[in-house]
Design a protein around this motif. Sequence first.
Motif, PDB file in Angstrom:
ATOM      1  N   ASP A   1       0.714  -1.102   0.066  1.00 54.42           N
ATOM      2  CA  ASP A   1      -0.109  -0.137  -0.257  1.00 54.42           C
ATOM      3  C   ASP A   1       0.932   1.198   0.002  1.00 54.42           C
ATOM      4  O   ASP A   1       0.905   1.958   0.944  1.00 54.42           O
ATOM      5  CB  ASP A   1      -0.875   0.106   1.156  1.00 54.42           C
ATOM      6  N   GLN A   2       1.704   1.385  -1.047  1.00 56.87           N
ATOM      7  CA  GLN A   2       2.605   2.641  -1.133  1.00 56.87           C
ATOM      8  C   GLN A   2       2.173   3.535  -2.291  1.00 56.87           C
ATOM      9  O   GLN A   2       3.094   4.291  -2.616  1.00 56.87           O
ATOM     10  CB  GLN A   2       3.894   1.889  -1.640  1.00 56.87           C
TER      11      GLN A   2
ATOM     12  N   GLY B   1       6.807   4.932  -2.653  1.00 55.30           N
ATOM     13  CA  GLY B   1       6.150   3.848  -3.138  1.00 55.30           C
ATOM     14  C   GLY B   1       6.463   3.940  -4.577  1.00 55.30           C
ATOM     15  O   GLY B   1       6.593   2.702  -5.270  1.00 55.30           O
TER      16      GLY B   1
END
Length: 251
Positions: A131-132, A138
Amino acid sequence: MFETETFLAASLLPALLIAFSAGILSFLSPCVLPIVPPYLAYMGGVSVTQMEDDQIARRRAVVASLFFILGLSTVFLILGAGASALGRTLLGYQSYLQMGAGTVVIIFGLHFLGVFRLKFLDQEMRVDAGDQGGSAFGAYFLGLAFAFGWTPCLGPILSAILSLATGTGDVGKGAVMLGVYAIGLGVPFLLVAAFFPQMKRPMAWMKRNLGIIEKISGVLLVIVGLAMATGFLTVFAYWMLEAFPALAIFG
């Protein structure tokens, strides 16, 4: 020694052109091109619809793309340096390495042309970036994951560039070659992010013609493989040096 170094200098420029072109072809491959819009949206923390209508959303995607390219480059620079170090170690067997590498590249080209199919090249290992989405870290991590996870799919084209890097026997030049390959692969992501509304139609056309693009890639790989296996690449490099003596400054 001077003759060898001069040859490497002469061969660097065409090798860089091949590496950049190979990066673009990798971007146009069937396992990369279709996922570009959702990847850009995920990295920028926006939706595809926002990228169409919102300039700020596109700017976020552009920034994310820059870090994504940095992640790609990190992996490919390491691969290039490693391949070149191997080439330096096996410098006495360069002619055999070139013949073997050229043969492998030809086989990969025939795979793209559909003469036969190598099943492991039709597979891909997608690495979950977690979940970046929407952050620079990310996007960088996703670039790392992309470089590692899509290696089986990018293998035919990437192997040709790694073979060229191995042939240089120079860690710095090998790293530069793979860095240029990463730029060729990554810059189209950046252009799509910056000009997404304008790029939708060309990308749709490319998706419809992925089969043709794959065949073109196959032909180019066979040509490069033959040039490597027969030593024509070496002949061409010396011709480049004679025609353009200024190339010696790259050494």
